[in-house]
Scaffold this motif. Structure first.
Motif, PDB file in Angstrom:
ATOM      1  N   PRO A  45      24.001   7.224  -6.229  1.00  0.00           N
ATOM      2  CA  PRO A  45      22.599   7.114  -5.803  1.00  0.00           C
ATOM      3  C   PRO A  45      22.085   6.461  -4.769  1.00  0.00           C
ATOM      4  O   PRO A  45      22.676   5.746  -4.292  1.00  0.00           O
ATOM      5  N   ARG A  46      20.705   6.216  -4.520  1.00  0.00           N
ATOM      6  CA  ARG A  46      20.446   6.262  -3.969  1.00  0.00           C
ATOM      7  C   ARG A  46      18.901   5.737  -3.849  1.00  0.00           C
ATOM      8  O   ARG A  46      17.232   6.196  -3.609  1.00  0.00           O
ATOM      9  N   PRO A  47      18.614   4.768  -4.592  1.00  0.00           N
ATOM     10  CA  PRO A  47      17.658   4.315  -5.223  1.00  0.00           C
ATOM     11  C   PRO A  47      16.669   4.101  -4.114  1.00  0.00           C
ATOM     12  O   PRO A  47      16.977   3.366  -3.113  1.00  0.00           O
ATOM     13  N   PRO A  48      15.090   4.171  -3.580  1.00  0.00           N
ATOM     14  CA  PRO A  48      14.003   4.045  -2.781  1.00  0.00           C
ATOM     15  C   PRO A  48      14.101   2.722  -2.492  1.00  0.00           C
ATOM     16  O   PRO A  48      13.018   2.328  -3.729  1.00  0.00           O
ATOM     17  N   TYR A  49      14.597   0.824  -2.601  1.00  0.00           N
ATOM     18  CA  TYR A  49      13.857  -0.047  -2.753  1.00  0.00           C
ATOM     19  C   TYR A  49      12.447  -0.816  -2.082  1.00  0.00           C
ATOM     20  O   TYR A  49      12.288  -1.731  -3.082  1.00  0.00           O
ATOM     21  N   ALA A  50      12.277   0.360  -1.757  1.00  0.00           N
ATOM     22  CA  ALA A  50      10.974   0.115  -1.641  1.00  0.00           C
ATOM     23  C   ALA A  50      10.250   0.178  -2.247  1.00  0.00           C
ATOM     24  O   ALA A  50       9.115  -0.506  -1.933  1.00  0.00           O
ATOM     25  N   ALA A  51      10.048   0.874  -3.273  1.00  0.00           N
ATOM     26  CA  ALA A  51       9.348   1.577  -4.471  1.00  0.00           C
ATOM     27  C   ALA A  51       8.507   0.047  -5.108  1.00  0.00           C
ATOM     28  O   ALA A  51       7.402   0.283  -5.014  1.00  0.00           O
ATOM     29  N   GLY A  52       9.025  -1.204  -5.634  1.00  0.00           N
ATOM     30  CA  GLY A  52       8.793  -1.566  -6.229  1.00  0.00           C
ATOM     31  C   GLY A  52       7.726  -2.447  -5.535  1.00  0.00           C
ATOM     32  O   GLY A  52       6.417  -2.715  -5.974  1.00  0.00           O
ATOM     33  N   ALA A  53       8.030  -2.690  -4.078  1.00  0.00           N
ATOM     34  CA  ALA A  53       7.225  -3.315  -3.501  1.00  0.00           C
ATOM     35  C   ALA A  53       5.038  -2.690  -3.046  1.00  0.00           C
ATOM     36  O   ALA A  53       4.576  -2.799  -3.234  1.00  0.00           O
ATOM     37  N   GLU A  54       5.631  -1.373  -2.605  1.00  0.00           N
ATOM     38  CA  GLU A  54       4.884   0.102  -2.457  1.00  0.00           C
ATOM     39  C   GLU A  54       3.817   0.047  -3.705  1.00  0.00           C
ATOM     40  O   GLU A  54       2.578  -0.308  -3.423  1.00  0.00           O
ATOM     41  N   ALA A  55       4.796  -0.152  -4.680  1.00  0.00           N
ATOM     42  CA  ALA A  55       4.313  -0.168  -6.598  1.00  0.00           C
ATOM     43  C   ALA A  55       3.187  -0.795  -7.078  1.00  0.00           C
ATOM     44  O   ALA A  55       1.869  -0.790  -6.588  1.00  0.00           O
ATOM     45  N   ARG A  56       3.538  -2.430  -6.623  1.00  0.00           N
ATOM     46  CA  ARG A  56       2.185  -3.670  -6.445  1.00  0.00           C
ATOM     47  C   ARG A  56       1.625  -3.663  -5.273  1.00  0.00           C
ATOM     48  O   ARG A  56       0.199  -3.739  -5.748  1.00  0.00           O
ATOM     49  N   ALA A  57       1.834  -3.223  -4.169  1.00  0.00           N
ATOM     50  CA  ALA A  57       0.973  -3.011  -3.047  1.00  0.00           C
ATOM     51  C   ALA A  57      -0.466  -2.246  -3.492  1.00  0.00           C
ATOM     52  O   ALA A  57      -1.858  -2.167  -3.375  1.00  0.00           O
ATOM     53  N   LEU A  58       0.103  -1.267  -4.399  1.00  0.00           N
ATOM     54  CA  LEU A  58      -1.016  -0.179  -4.678  1.00  0.00           C
ATOM     55  C   LEU A  58      -1.551   0.459  -6.057  1.00  0.00           C
ATOM     56  O   LEU A  58      -2.441   0.569  -6.836  1.00  0.00           O
ATOM     57  N   GLY A  59      -1.234  -1.557  -6.711  1.00  0.00           N
ATOM     58  CA  GLY A  59      -1.962  -1.553  -7.910  1.00  0.00           C
ATOM     59  C   GLY A  59      -1.120  -1.203  -9.301  1.00  0.00           C
ATOM     60  O   GLY A  59      -2.390  -0.590 -10.803  1.00  0.00           O
ATOM     61  N   ALA A  60      -0.456  -0.746  -9.320  1.00  0.00           N
ATOM     62  CA  ALA A  60       1.153  -0.120 -10.338  1.00  0.00           C
ATOM     63  C   ALA A  60       0.118  -0.380 -11.334  1.00  0.00           C
ATOM     64  O   ALA A  60      -0.086  -1.803 -11.414  1.00  0.00           O
ATOM     65  N   THR A  61      -0.100   0.036 -12.923  1.00  0.00           N
ATOM     66  CA  THR A  61      -0.344  -0.634 -13.884  1.00  0.00           C
ATOM     67  C   THR A  61       1.163  -0.683 -14.625  1.00  0.00           C
ATOM     68  O   THR A  61       1.438  -1.435 -15.926  1.00  0.00           O
ATOM     69  N   ALA A  62       1.837   0.166 -14.589  1.00  0.00           N
ATOM     70  CA  ALA A  62       3.518   0.151 -15.238  1.00  0.00           C
ATOM     71  C   ALA A  62       4.442   0.388 -14.259  1.00  0.00           C
ATOM     72  O   ALA A  62       4.178   1.514 -13.489  1.00  0.00           O
ATOM     73  N   LEU A  63       5.588   0.156 -14.149  1.00  0.00           N
ATOM     74  CA  LEU A  63       6.555   0.423 -13.631  1.00  0.00           C
ATOM     75  C   LEU A  63       7.459   0.711 -14.231  1.00  0.00           C
ATOM     76  O   LEU A  63       8.255  -0.123 -14.960  1.00  0.00           O
ATOM     77  N   LEU A  64       9.184   1.604 -13.833  1.00  0.00           N
ATOM     78  CA  LEU A  64      10.397   2.110 -14.667  1.00  0.00           C
ATOM     79  C   LEU A  64      11.329   2.218 -13.426  1.00  0.00           C
ATOM     80  O   LEU A  64      10.895   3.232 -12.389  1.00  0.00           O
ATOM     81  N   ASP A  65      12.172   2.304 -13.196  1.00  0.00           N
ATOM     82  CA  ASP A  65      13.394   2.324 -13.024  1.00  0.00           C
ATOM     83  C   ASP A  65      14.238   4.212 -14.214  1.00  0.00           C
ATOM     84  O   ASP A  65      14.089   4.306 -15.234  1.00  0.00           O
ATOM     85  N   VAL A  66      14.198   5.600 -13.136  1.00  0.00           N
ATOM     86  CA  VAL A  66      14.493   6.593 -14.085  1.00  0.00           C
ATOM     87  C   VAL A  66      15.705   6.684 -13.893  1.00  0.00           C
ATOM     88  O   VAL A  66      16.423   6.982 -13.071  1.00  0.00           O
ATOM     89  N   SER A  67      16.442   6.217 -15.171  1.00  0.00           N
ATOM     90  CA  SER A  67      17.627   5.786 -15.106  1.00  0.00           C
ATOM     91  C   SER A  67      18.302   6.838 -15.757  1.00  0.00           C
ATOM     92  O   SER A  67      20.119   7.672 -16.010  1.00  0.00           O
TER      93      SER A  67
END
Length: 333
Positions: free
Chosen positions: A220-242
């Motif tokens: 698999p190739r998780p986009p590891y930048a997604a966590g920091a991006e989501a936080r900067a964008l004001g995400a209200t919830a986040l999870l890994d689609v496993s």
């Protein structure tokens, strides 16, 4: 080179440790009774997973390097999904004594390379003899002073968006189950055409598409930048689609007490997935994409795809109608 049984526990540990690159986030790595991992935030994000031969990977389908990268990726993705920066992995490695030393070394090469991609390092672990290969991984991360991104913050009116591939790993698994085979050396992490030339085994994806999908299942190739991006964008919830998009969105819906409606026409379904692409994208797991919810006015960059909305209610619907979640259940068939 011999087997790990001939080399012995401490000889094997010494061989494996030499293959692991150092990291400033692990001031004291393997070699003592325990490792020392930097935790500037004062809190540590921690997660763990088990990978068992025959259940999570097959030795005739995946080489040791890919197994190592997959084991690291699925744990590092969980840390990123909390909005944290991965720092370290602890690895429990079990294998039959007759396992070739070089095979074990390639597993650790994969673990180390995947960690390096995410900015982490292998801090230590354990090795033991066992009837089958098993990897027990604990991943650690640092929040850098920020609150964690959890599953419980979604609110009615939020947008639902995904970042990363969906359905590729499940489609690749389907090809392998249908008999797709490789002529390349799996230990090299390569995928080659079916030697019998059976287009039926490749399905509508074709030969090159089949290679892409099988490679996605192996590594698999998780986009590891997604966590920091989501936080900067004001995400209200986040999870890994496993375990599958709908099943995992159900976790957000349950934790937040909301209804999530997915617009099937907005779900990214590349041609390589074939006619069953939407089903794979909605229910296929192990790509380790990220799904999050964001305030309605959020302008998301092109790396994120808006696929739905959050409303009053409970559960997950597709185009306004109920839909079986599908996805993976470790205690199901």
């Amino acid at each position: 080179m011999g087997t790990i049984g001939e080399l012995g526990e401490f000889g094997l540990i010494a061989r494996l440790v030499r293959r692991l690159p150092p990291s400033a986030r692990v001031p004291l790595g393997p070699g003592d009774d325990a490792a020392l991992v930097a935790a500037p935030d004062g809190r540590v994000v921690a997660t763990t997973d088990l990978l068992v031969e025959g259940r999570h990977f097959r030795l005739d389908w995946s080489g040791p390097y890919d197994i190592g990268r997959k084991a690291a990726a699925q744990n590092l993705a969980d840390v990123v999904a909390m909005g944290a920066r991965p720092t370290a992995l602890l690895v429990g490695f079990a294998a039959p004594p007759g396992t070739e030393v070089g095979w074990a070394e390639r597993v650790y090469d994969g673990l180390g390379d995947e960690c390096a991609e995410a900015g982490a390092a292998v801090a230590g672990g354990d090795v033991v003899g066992a009837p089958q290969v098993t990897l027990a991984i604990t991943a650690l991360g640092d929040l850098a002073g920020a609150p964690p991104l959890t599953r419980s913050g979604a609110r009615p009116g939020d947008l639902v968006a995904v970042r990363g591939r969906l359905g590729h790993s499940a489609a690749g698994l389907g090809l392998l189950l249908d008999g797709w085979q490789d002529t390349a050396d799996p230990a090299a992490g390569e995928v080659a055409a079916d030697p019998a030339g059976r287009e039926g085994a490749a399905g509508p994806a074709g030969r090159e598409g089949a290679r892409e999908l099988v490679a996605a299942h192996r590594r698999p190739r998780p986009p590891y930048a997604a966590g920091a991006e989501a936080r900067a964008l004001g995400a209200t919830a986040l999870l890994d689609v496993s375990d599958g998009l709908l099943q995992d969105l159900g976790h957000i819906a349950a934790a937040s007490g909301v209804l999530i409606d997915v617009d099937s026409a907005a779900v990214p379904v590349p041609d390589v997935l074939g006619p069953a692409g939407l089903r794979y994208a909605l229910t296929g797991g192990e790509d380790h994409a990220f799904a999050g919810t964001f305030p309605a006015a959020t302008v998301l960059p092109p790396s994120w795809s808006v696929i739905g909305t959050v409303a009053e209610g409970i559960g997950v619907t597709v185009d306004g109608a109920s839909h079986g979640a599908g996805g993976w259940d470790h205690f199901g068939e």
